[in-house]
Design a protein around this motif. Structure first.
Motif, PDB file in Angstrom:
ATOM      1  N   TYR A   1       0.818  -1.215   0.000  1.00 55.73           N
ATOM      2  CA  TYR A   1       0.000   0.000   0.000  1.00 55.73           C
ATOM      3  C   TYR A   1       0.852   1.265   0.000  1.00 55.73           C
ATOM      4  CZ  TYR A   1      -4.334  -2.547   0.885  1.00 55.73           C
ATOM      5  OH  TYR A   1      -5.411  -3.368   0.786  1.00 55.73           O
ATOM      6  N   VAL A   2       1.946   1.243   0.723  1.00 58.49           N
ATOM      7  CA  VAL A   2       2.804   2.421   0.773  1.00 58.49           C
ATOM      8  C   VAL A   2       3.368   2.737  -0.617  1.00 58.49           C
ATOM      9  CG1 VAL A   2       4.940   1.212   1.422  1.00 58.49           C
ATOM     10  CG2 VAL A   2       4.606   3.583   2.095  1.00 58.49           C
ATOM     11  N   ASN A   3       3.655   1.710  -1.418  1.00 62.56           N
ATOM     12  CA  ASN A   3       4.150   1.944  -2.778  1.00 62.56           C
ATOM     13  C   ASN A   3       3.048   2.480  -3.684  1.00 62.56           C
ATOM     14  OD1 ASN A   3       6.745   1.144  -2.120  1.00 62.56           O
ATOM     15  ND2 ASN A   3       6.363  -0.972  -2.643  1.00 62.56           N
ATOM     16  N   ILE A   4       1.827   1.994  -3.508  1.00 56.83           N
ATOM     17  CA  ILE A   4       0.701   2.522  -4.291  1.00 56.83           C
ATOM     18  C   ILE A   4       0.475   3.983  -3.937  1.00 56.83           C
ATOM     19  CG2 ILE A   4      -1.789   2.377  -4.689  1.00 56.83           C
ATOM     20  CD1 ILE A   4      -1.512  -0.668  -4.277  1.00 56.83           C
ATOM     21  N   GLU A   5       0.510   4.292  -2.643  1.00 62.57           N
ATOM     22  CA  GLU A   5       0.328   5.670  -2.204  1.00 62.57           C
ATOM     23  C   GLU A   5       1.420   6.581  -2.769  1.00 62.57           C
ATOM     24  OE1 GLU A   5      -0.110   8.291   1.890  1.00 62.57           O
ATOM     25  OE2 GLU A   5       0.463   6.186   2.021  1.00 62.57           O
ATOM     26  N   THR A   6       2.664   6.137  -2.709  1.00 60.06           N
ATOM     27  CA  THR A   6       3.773   6.936  -3.226  1.00 60.06           C
ATOM     28  C   THR A   6       3.646   7.135  -4.732  1.00 60.06           C
ATOM     29  OG1 THR A   6       5.191   6.096  -1.463  1.00 60.06           O
ATOM     30  CG2 THR A   6       6.286   7.124  -3.338  1.00 60.06           C
ATOM     31  N   LEU A   7       3.265   6.082  -5.457  1.00 59.61           N
ATOM     32  CA  LEU A   7       3.039   6.218  -6.905  1.00 59.61           C
ATOM     33  C   LEU A   7       1.982   7.273  -7.190  1.00 59.61           C
ATOM     34  CD1 LEU A   7       3.066   2.496  -8.046  1.00 59.61           C
ATOM     35  CD2 LEU A   7       4.610   4.284  -8.855  1.00 59.61           C
ATOM     36  N   CYS A   8       0.910   7.256  -6.422  1.00 57.81           N
ATOM     37  CA  CYS A   8      -0.160   8.233  -6.629  1.00 57.81           C
ATOM     38  C   CYS A   8       0.322   9.653  -6.361  1.00 57.81           C
ATOM     39  CB  CYS A   8      -1.355   7.901  -5.738  1.00 57.81           C
ATOM     40  SG  CYS A   8      -2.205   6.396  -6.232  1.00 57.81           S
ATOM     41  N   LEU A   9       1.113   9.829  -5.324  1.00 54.36           N
ATOM     42  CA  LEU A   9       1.629  11.166  -5.005  1.00 54.36           C
ATOM     43  C   LEU A   9       2.627  11.649  -6.056  1.00 54.36           C
ATOM     44  CD1 LEU A   9       2.115  10.742  -1.157  1.00 54.36           C
ATOM     45  CD2 LEU A   9       0.344  12.082  -2.326  1.00 54.36           C
ATOM     46  N   LEU A  10       3.509  10.756  -6.488  1.00 55.17           N
ATOM     47  CA  LEU A  10       4.537  11.135  -7.463  1.00 55.17           C
ATOM     48  C   LEU A  10       3.959  11.383  -8.854  1.00 55.17           C
ATOM     49  CD1 LEU A  10       7.358   8.626  -6.505  1.00 55.17           C
ATOM     50  CD2 LEU A  10       7.355  11.103  -6.120  1.00 55.17           C
ATOM     51  N   LEU A  11       2.941  10.613  -9.219  1.00 54.00           N
ATOM     52  CA  LEU A  11       2.378  10.706 -10.566  1.00 54.00           C
ATOM     53  C   LEU A  11       1.043  11.449 -10.583  1.00 54.00           C
ATOM     54  CD1 LEU A  11       3.273   7.108 -11.771  1.00 54.00           C
ATOM     55  CD2 LEU A  11       4.513   9.217 -12.215  1.00 54.00           C
ATOM     56  N   ASP A  12       0.733  12.142  -9.492  1.00 50.69           N
ATOM     57  CA  ASP A  12      -0.456  13.002  -9.396  1.00 50.69           C
ATOM     58  C   ASP A  12      -1.749  12.305  -9.800  1.00 50.69           C
ATOM     59  OD1 ASP A  12       1.210  15.170  -8.691  1.00 50.69           O
ATOM     60  OD2 ASP A  12       1.616  15.557 -10.804  1.00 50.69           O
ATOM     61  N   GLY A  13      -2.244  11.439  -8.949  1.00 48.73           N
ATOM     62  CA  GLY A  13      -3.511  10.799  -9.266  1.00 48.73           C
ATOM     63  C   GLY A  13      -3.963   9.852  -8.171  1.00 48.73           C
ATOM     64  N   THR A  14      -4.972   9.085  -8.510  1.00 42.95           N
ATOM     65  CA  THR A  14      -5.563   8.135  -7.578  1.00 42.95           C
ATOM     66  C   THR A  14      -5.215   6.709  -8.005  1.00 42.95           C
ATOM     67  OG1 THR A  14      -7.591   7.886  -8.852  1.00 42.95           O
ATOM     68  CG2 THR A  14      -7.527   9.703  -7.249  1.00 42.95           C
ATOM     69  N   PRO A  15      -5.432   5.740  -7.116  1.00 43.95           N
ATOM     70  CA  PRO A  15      -5.198   4.345  -7.520  1.00 43.95           C
ATOM     71  C   PRO A  15      -6.017   3.939  -8.744  1.00 43.95           C
ATOM     72  CG  PRO A  15      -5.372   4.467  -5.147  1.00 43.95           C
ATOM     73  CD  PRO A  15      -5.733   5.836  -5.690  1.00 43.95           C
ATOM     74  N   ASN A  16      -7.211   4.481  -8.892  1.00 38.76           N
ATOM     75  CA  ASN A  16      -8.044   4.158 -10.060  1.00 38.76           C
ATOM     76  C   ASN A  16      -7.374   4.559 -11.367  1.00 38.76           C
ATOM     77  OD1 ASN A  16     -10.050   3.095  -8.491  1.00 38.76           O
ATOM     78  ND2 ASN A  16     -11.304   4.933  -8.513  1.00 38.76           N
ATOM     79  N   GLU A  17      -6.577   5.616 -11.328  1.00 43.25           N
ATOM     80  CA  GLU A  17      -5.883   6.087 -12.522  1.00 43.25           C
ATOM     81  C   GLU A  17      -4.558   5.354 -12.742  1.00 43.25           C
ATOM     82  OE1 GLU A  17      -7.500  10.653 -12.147  1.00 43.25           O
ATOM     83  OE2 GLU A  17      -5.634  10.069 -11.163  1.00 43.25           O
ATOM     84  N   ARG A  18      -4.023   4.751 -11.700  1.00 44.89           N
ATOM     85  CA  ARG A  18      -2.727   4.074 -11.779  1.00 44.89           C
ATOM     86  C   ARG A  18      -2.838   2.587 -12.101  1.00 44.89           C
ATOM     87  NH1 ARG A  18      -2.224   8.172 -12.679  1.00 44.89           N
ATOM     88  NH2 ARG A  18      -1.854   9.912 -11.353  1.00 44.89           N
ATOM     89  N   LEU A  19      -3.987   2.009 -11.770  1.00 39.50           N
ATOM     90  CA  LEU A  19      -4.213   0.581 -11.985  1.00 39.50           C
ATOM     91  C   LEU A  19      -5.354   0.389 -12.963  1.00 39.50           C
ATOM     92  CD1 LEU A  19      -4.142  -0.407  -8.213  1.00 39.50           C
ATOM     93  CD2 LEU A  19      -2.272  -0.713  -9.838  1.00 39.50           C
ATOM     94  N   GLU A  20      -5.296  -0.670 -13.744  1.00 35.47           N
ATOM     95  CA  GLU A  20      -6.415  -0.963 -14.631  1.00 35.47           C
ATOM     96  C   GLU A  20      -6.692  -2.456 -14.632  1.00 35.47           C
ATOM     97  OE1 GLU A  20      -5.765   0.082 -18.709  1.00 35.47           O
ATOM     98  OE2 GLU A  20      -4.110  -1.298 -18.934  1.00 35.47           O
ATOM     99  N   MET A  21      -7.933  -2.812 -14.859  1.00 36.92           N
ATOM    100  CA  MET A  21      -8.355  -4.195 -14.918  1.00 36.92           C
ATOM    101  C   MET A  21      -8.300  -4.658 -16.371  1.00 36.92           C
ATOM    102  SD  MET A  21      -9.407  -6.185 -12.614  1.00 36.92           S
ATOM    103  CE  MET A  21     -10.594  -7.298 -12.019  1.00 36.92           C
ATOM    104  N   THR A  22      -7.662  -5.810 -16.620  1.00 33.93           N
ATOM    105  CA  THR A  22      -7.559  -6.346 -17.985  1.00 33.93           C
ATOM    106  C   THR A  22      -8.092  -7.767 -18.012  1.00 33.93           C
ATOM    107  OG1 THR A  22      -5.345  -7.206 -17.647  1.00 33.93           O
ATOM    108  CG2 THR A  22      -5.500  -4.961 -18.466  1.00 33.93           C
ATOM    109  N   GLU A  23      -8.330  -8.266 -19.217  1.00 36.05           N
ATOM    110  CA  GLU A  23      -8.807  -9.645 -19.393  1.00 36.05           C
ATOM    111  C   GLU A  23      -7.734 -10.648 -19.036  1.00 36.05           C
ATOM    112  OE1 GLU A  23     -11.839 -10.879 -20.505  1.00 36.05           O
ATOM    113  OE2 GLU A  23     -12.613  -8.846 -20.266  1.00 36.05           O
ATOM    114  N   LYS A  24      -6.487 -10.394 -19.384  1.00 35.13           N
ATOM    115  CA  LYS A  24      -5.301 -11.197 -19.073  1.00 35.13           C
ATOM    116  C   LYS A  24      -4.173 -10.840 -19.931  1.00 35.13           C
ATOM    117  CE  LYS A  24      -5.650 -15.318 -16.490  1.00 35.13           C
ATOM    118  NZ  LYS A  24      -5.181 -16.605 -16.335  1.00 35.13           N
TER     119      LYS A  24
END
Length: 67
Positions: free
Chosen positions: A44-67
């Motif tokens: 979680y700390v890495n997700i939070e840091t990614l969001c802060l560094l790349l200006d956004g939310t987890p929804n914008e940083r992660l995406e759901m794919t078929e595979k």
């Protein structure tokens, strides 16, 4: 499958992987696996840091794919 969109977002911000690697302070092997979507978990700390560094939310940083 959930995919981290870090490389796309870095490119949009004009940053390189090395910059993100230094900001996260992770071991390179773990960083490489995370950035290339080869890991089974991200702290979680890495997700939070990614969001802060790349200006956004987890929804914008992660995406759901078929595979």
């Amino acid at each position: 499958m959930i995919r981290l969109r870090a490389l796309e977002l870095l490119e949009k911000k004009g940053k390189i992987k090395y910059w993100l690697y230094k900001q996260l302070g992770m071991r390179y092997q773990n960083f490489h696996k995370m950035i290339n979507n080869q890991t089974k978990s991200i702290r979680y700390v890495n997700i939070e840091t990614l969001c802060l560094l790349l200006d956004g939310t987890p929804n914008e940083r992660l995406e759901m794919t078929e595979k």
